[in-house]
Design a protein around this motif. Structure first.
Motif, mmCIF file in Angstrom:
data_model
loop_
_atom_site.group_PDB
_atom_site.id
_atom_site.type_symbol
_atom_site.label_atom_id
_atom_site.label_comp_id
_atom_site.label_asym_id
_atom_site.label_seq_id
_atom_site.Cartn_x
_atom_site.Cartn_y
_atom_site.Cartn_z
ATOM 1 N N UNK A 95 0.854 -1.173 0.000
ATOM 2 C CA UNK A 95 0.000 0.000 0.000
ATOM 3 C C UNK A 95 0.899 1.235 0.000
ATOM 4 N N UNK A 96 0.582 2.168 -0.865
ATOM 5 C CA UNK A 96 1.368 3.402 -0.870
ATOM 6 C C UNK A 96 0.751 4.433 0.084
ATOM 7 N N UNK A 97 1.474 5.488 0.316
ATOM 8 C CA UNK A 97 1.033 6.498 1.284
ATOM 9 C C UNK A 97 -0.273 7.155 0.864
ATOM 10 N N UNK A 98 -0.422 7.409 -0.433
ATOM 11 C CA UNK A 98 -1.655 8.052 -0.910
ATOM 12 C C UNK A 98 -2.864 7.152 -0.659
ATOM 13 N N UNK A 139 -3.145 4.967 1.687
ATOM 14 C CA UNK A 139 -3.384 5.007 3.135
ATOM 15 C C UNK A 139 -4.179 6.250 3.515
ATOM 16 N N UNK A 140 -3.784 7.397 2.993
ATOM 17 C CA UNK A 140 -4.512 8.641 3.285
ATOM 18 C C UNK A 140 -5.943 8.534 2.782
ATOM 19 N N UNK A 141 -6.126 7.999 1.593
ATOM 20 C CA UNK A 141 -7.469 7.853 1.032
ATOM 21 C C UNK A 141 -8.337 6.937 1.897
ATOM 22 N N UNK A 142 -7.743 5.889 2.424
ATOM 23 C CA UNK A 142 -8.492 4.949 3.257
ATOM 24 C C UNK A 142 -8.860 5.513 4.622
ATOM 25 N N UNK A 143 -8.068 6.449 5.153
ATOM 26 C CA UNK A 143 -8.268 6.917 6.527
ATOM 27 C C UNK A 143 -8.611 8.400 6.665
ATOM 28 N N UNK A 144 -8.786 9.118 5.556
ATOM 29 C CA UNK A 144 -8.963 10.572 5.657
ATOM 30 C C UNK A 144 -10.272 10.987 6.319
ATOM 31 N N UNK A 145 -11.288 10.168 6.275
ATOM 32 C CA UNK A 145 -12.560 10.546 6.898
ATOM 33 C C UNK A 145 -12.439 10.612 8.424
ATOM 34 N N UNK A 147 2.727 11.580 7.443
ATOM 35 C CA UNK A 147 3.398 10.706 6.477
ATOM 36 C C UNK A 147 4.444 11.429 5.633
ATOM 37 N N UNK A 148 4.551 12.737 5.786
ATOM 38 C CA UNK A 148 5.515 13.490 4.990
ATOM 39 C C UNK A 148 5.126 13.561 3.518
#
Length: 82
Positions: free
Chosen positions: A1-4, A6-12, A23-24
């Motif tokens: 999984x890439x950082x983007x 991860x952000x998409x999965x947890x941004x809510x 995550x820088x």
């Protein structure tokens, strides 16, 4: 999984800004990644189809890259030279 991803999965739950900071990752990179997801998926589909065609041609050519058997595998080269 890439950082983007991860952000998409947890941004809510945690917010894009906070996750990107941790995550820088720049937010503009995340939003670019998200905006280009459809094009990326289409390209992956095309590449998967191309890879399948390459495998098929390789199999049909008996594992030869150029589509013909190398000299060492032809009938003529198997004959004894006297």
């Amino acid at each position: 999984m890439n950082r983007c991803q991860f952000v998409d999965d947890h941004h809510r739950r945690h917010g894009v800004k906070r996750l990107c900071d941790i995550l820088g990752l720049s937010r503009s990179s995340f939003y670019y990644w998200r905006r280009t997801a459809a094009a990326r998926a289409a390209r992956q589909n095309v590449e998967a189809g191309l890879a399948a065609r390459i495998r098929k041609v390789h199999q049909e050519s008996d594992g030869c890259a150029a589509g013909t058997a190398p000299p060492s595998r032809t009938k003529r080269s198997r004959r004894r030279r006297t």
